[in-house]
Design an enzyme around this catalytic site. Structure first.
Site, PDB file in Angstrom:
ATOM      1  N   ASP A 177      -0.371  48.444  -4.572  1.00 51.46           N
ATOM      2  CA  ASP A 177      -0.819  49.081  -3.332  1.00 51.46           C
ATOM      3  C   ASP A 177      -0.588  48.089  -2.185  1.00 51.46           C
ATOM      4  O   ASP A 177      -1.176  47.001  -2.172  1.00 51.46           O
ATOM      5  CB  ASP A 177      -2.313  49.432  -3.485  1.00 51.46           C
ATOM      6  CG  ASP A 177      -2.890  50.051  -2.215  1.00 51.46           C
ATOM      7  OD1 ASP A 177      -2.170  50.111  -1.197  1.00 51.46           O
ATOM      8  OD2 ASP A 177      -4.063  50.459  -2.259  1.00 51.46           O
ATOM      9  N   ARG A 227       4.154  54.090  -6.305  1.00 51.26           N
ATOM     10  CA  ARG A 227       4.511  55.146  -7.275  1.00 51.26           C
ATOM     11  C   ARG A 227       5.688  54.712  -8.135  1.00 51.26           C
ATOM     12  O   ARG A 227       6.429  53.799  -7.783  1.00 51.26           O
ATOM     13  CB  ARG A 227       4.849  56.439  -6.523  1.00 51.26           C
ATOM     14  CG  ARG A 227       5.960  56.180  -5.563  1.00 51.26           C
ATOM     15  CD  ARG A 227       6.156  57.213  -4.496  1.00 51.26           C
ATOM     16  NE  ARG A 227       7.002  56.586  -3.492  1.00 51.26           N
ATOM     17  CZ  ARG A 227       7.902  57.201  -2.779  1.00 51.26           C
ATOM     18  NH1 ARG A 227       8.067  58.483  -2.909  1.00 51.26           N
ATOM     19  NH2 ARG A 227       8.631  56.551  -1.905  1.00 51.26           N
ATOM     20  N   TYR A 267       2.780  57.645  14.285  1.00 53.22           N
ATOM     21  CA  TYR A 267       3.843  56.833  13.674  1.00 53.22           C
ATOM     22  C   TYR A 267       4.441  55.884  14.730  1.00 53.22           C
ATOM     23  O   TYR A 267       4.602  54.684  14.491  1.00 53.22           O
ATOM     24  CB  TYR A 267       4.909  57.772  13.120  1.00 53.22           C
ATOM     25  CG  TYR A 267       6.108  57.108  12.493  1.00 53.22           C
ATOM     26  CD1 TYR A 267       5.984  56.308  11.372  1.00 53.22           C
ATOM     27  CD2 TYR A 267       7.390  57.319  13.021  1.00 53.22           C
ATOM     28  CE1 TYR A 267       7.097  55.730  10.782  1.00 53.22           C
ATOM     29  CE2 TYR A 267       8.504  56.753  12.431  1.00 53.22           C
ATOM     30  CZ  TYR A 267       8.360  55.958  11.320  1.00 53.22           C
ATOM     31  OH  TYR A 267       9.473  55.391  10.742  1.00 53.22           O
ATOM     32  N   LYS A 276       4.443  51.804  15.075  1.00 54.87           N
ATOM     33  CA  LYS A 276       5.685  51.017  15.181  1.00 54.87           C
ATOM     34  C   LYS A 276       5.627  50.049  16.374  1.00 54.87           C
ATOM     35  O   LYS A 276       6.019  48.892  16.247  1.00 54.87           O
ATOM     36  CB  LYS A 276       6.911  51.943  15.271  1.00 54.87           C
ATOM     37  CG  LYS A 276       7.220  52.666  13.962  1.00 54.87           C
ATOM     38  CD  LYS A 276       7.510  51.700  12.817  1.00 54.87           C
ATOM     39  CE  LYS A 276       7.697  52.371  11.480  1.00 54.87           C
ATOM     40  NZ  LYS A 276       7.711  51.436  10.341  1.00 54.87           N
ATOM     41  N   GLY A 324       7.296  48.810  -1.116  1.00 50.63           N
ATOM     42  CA  GLY A 324       7.726  50.161  -0.754  1.00 50.63           C
ATOM     43  C   GLY A 324       9.159  50.353  -1.225  1.00 50.63           C
ATOM     44  O   GLY A 324      10.007  50.940  -0.549  1.00 50.63           O
ATOM     45  N   ASP A 361       6.106  49.253  -5.622  1.00 48.94           N
ATOM     46  CA  ASP A 361       5.779  50.477  -4.880  1.00 48.94           C
ATOM     47  C   ASP A 361       4.478  51.008  -5.480  1.00 48.94           C
ATOM     48  O   ASP A 361       4.076  50.619  -6.574  1.00 48.94           O
ATOM     49  CB  ASP A 361       6.912  51.510  -5.040  1.00 48.94           C
ATOM     50  CG  ASP A 361       6.937  52.533  -3.915  1.00 48.94           C
ATOM     51  OD1 ASP A 361       7.931  52.580  -3.177  1.00 48.94           O
ATOM     52  OD2 ASP A 361       5.946  53.289  -3.770  1.00 48.94           O
ATOM     53  N   GLY A 368      11.122  54.055  -1.669  1.00 55.87           N
ATOM     54  CA  GLY A 368      11.247  55.007  -0.570  1.00 55.87           C
ATOM     55  C   GLY A 368      12.711  55.201  -0.227  1.00 55.87           C
ATOM     56  O   GLY A 368      13.619  54.765  -0.954  1.00 55.87           O
TER      57      GLY A 368
HETATM   58  N1  SER Z   1      13.263  59.008  10.248  1.00 56.94           N
HETATM   59  C1  SER Z   1      11.978  58.749  10.825  1.00 56.94           C
HETATM   60  C2  SER Z   1      11.205  59.982  11.030  1.00 56.94           C
HETATM   61  O1  SER Z   1      11.828  61.004  11.220  1.00 56.94           O
HETATM   62  C3  SER Z   1      12.145  58.040  12.134  1.00 56.94           C
HETATM   63  O2  SER Z   1      11.963  56.690  11.927  1.00 56.94           O
HETATM   64  O3  SER Z   1      10.028  59.961  11.049  1.00 56.94           O
END
Ligand code: SER
Length: 317
Positions: A51, A36, A141, A145, A8, A34, A11
């Site tokens: 990938d 891309r 998300y 985490k 990654g 990455d 990013g």
């Molecule tokens: N910067 C991230 C988000 O806004 C938080 O880890 O999703």
């Protein structure tokens, strides 16, 4: 020399971590991958396309390059994750499990994986959020985490894997734009202020979130990874903090540099996500255990963002 693999790599974090690692450990020792192409490609060379959810591809990179350290940064952020929860789970958790399994199999020295303030939720104390606290996130998300943090801790306890992690706040930088996050407004405001003289902010003016200038985040990441193993007491993920401000305070800071700048506020679905996260985080354990400290305040960060983005966007005045 054994090599470091950054997954990654192009990013928001990788775009700055890769050059920092290369400057420190030598260009040829950092393998950037990455899914891309980077932009511009020549700045990130050498790199490979891969990938993160393909175990075979990751394993062959580890074996063929004699990798002993992995920074696994591939991730879908909070707002994108709400649009596509299946993808968020697949990319954020499946790829982490692949990396952890391969790290055990090939006896890697160290793994880094980023967590986030998104691991917290509405039931968490919102001010000065403690290191050990309630983790009941309401975004996919955040769920990935918390799951990832627990997986990291499990692999450390069960297999002795030296996996380290940070709960990053919103990260602000002028190099690579963020994408699909809730804290994106703290970067977007600078682009629009310079290019349009105004910004429509997608959270309320009183929205306060923990943030950090990217150089601090890179410094902290490398410091954590270089810390002696006995200093690492937290194997889920360390709270990491620098600055906290409201959207209105940030707009006022921008206005000091660009007096004609105006900011309007039109909250969208991301407001609910922002409201579920802490306003400030207690990172005293990171400071005590391995000597974390931040450098950039809001004023310094704003000055740098405006100066550097002017150069990047070719704005003279
Ligand atoms: N910067 C991230 C988000 O806004 C938080 O880890 O999703």
């Amino acid at each position: 020399m054994a090599k470091t693999l950054v997954i990654g790599a192009f990013g928001q974090i990788g775009s700055e971590l890769v050059p920092a690692l290369r400057a420190k450990y030598g260009r040829e020792n950092i393998i950037a991958v990455d899914i891309r192409e980077p932009h511009p490609p020549e700045e990130m060379e050498p790199y490979e396309i891969c990938d993160a959810t393909d175990k075979g591809e990751i394993e062959s990179l580890i074996v063929h390059n004699q990798v002993d350290t992995v920074y696994h940064l591939a991730s879908l952020l909070s707002a994108s994750g709400e649009k596509n929860p299946d993808n968020a789970w697949r990319l954020n958790v499946k790829s982490l499990k692949i990396v952890l399994d391969l790290a055990v199999k090939h006896k890697l020295k160290k793994v880094f994986w980023p967590s986030s303030i998104a691991a917290f939720g509405p039931t968490t104390p919102r001010v000065n959020t403690p290191q050990h606290t309630i983790l009941e996130p309401t975004t996919m998300y955040g769920v990935t985490k918390v799951s990832g943090e627990l997986l990291c801790q499990y692999y450390h306890h069960k297999y002795g894997l030296d996996v380290r992690s940070l709960r990053y706040p919103g990260l602000i930088s002028y190099k690579a734009p963020p994408g699909g996050g809730t804290t994106d407004y703290a970067v977007g405001i600078f682009y629009d202020a310079l290019q349009k003289g105004k910004y429509e902010c997608f959270v309320r003016p009183d929205t306060i979130l923990p943030m950090m200038y990217m150089d601090d985040a890179i410094e902290g990441t490398i410091k954590l990874m270089e810390a002696p193993v006995e200093k690492i007491a937290v194997r889920t993920s360390y709270n990491l903090a620098a600055i906290s401000f409201s959207a209105a305070e940030l707009a006022a800071e921008v206005k000091k540099h660009l007096p004609k700048f105006t900011c309007t506020y039109v909250p969208d679905a991301r407001q609910k996500i922002a409201d579920s996260w802490p306003q400030s985080v207690d990172d005293s354990q990171a400071r005590k255990d391995w000597g974390w400290k931040h450098t950039y305040g809001v004023a310094e960060m704003t000055t740098i963002m405006i100066k550097e983005l002017k150069k990047k966007l070719g704005i003279r005045k």
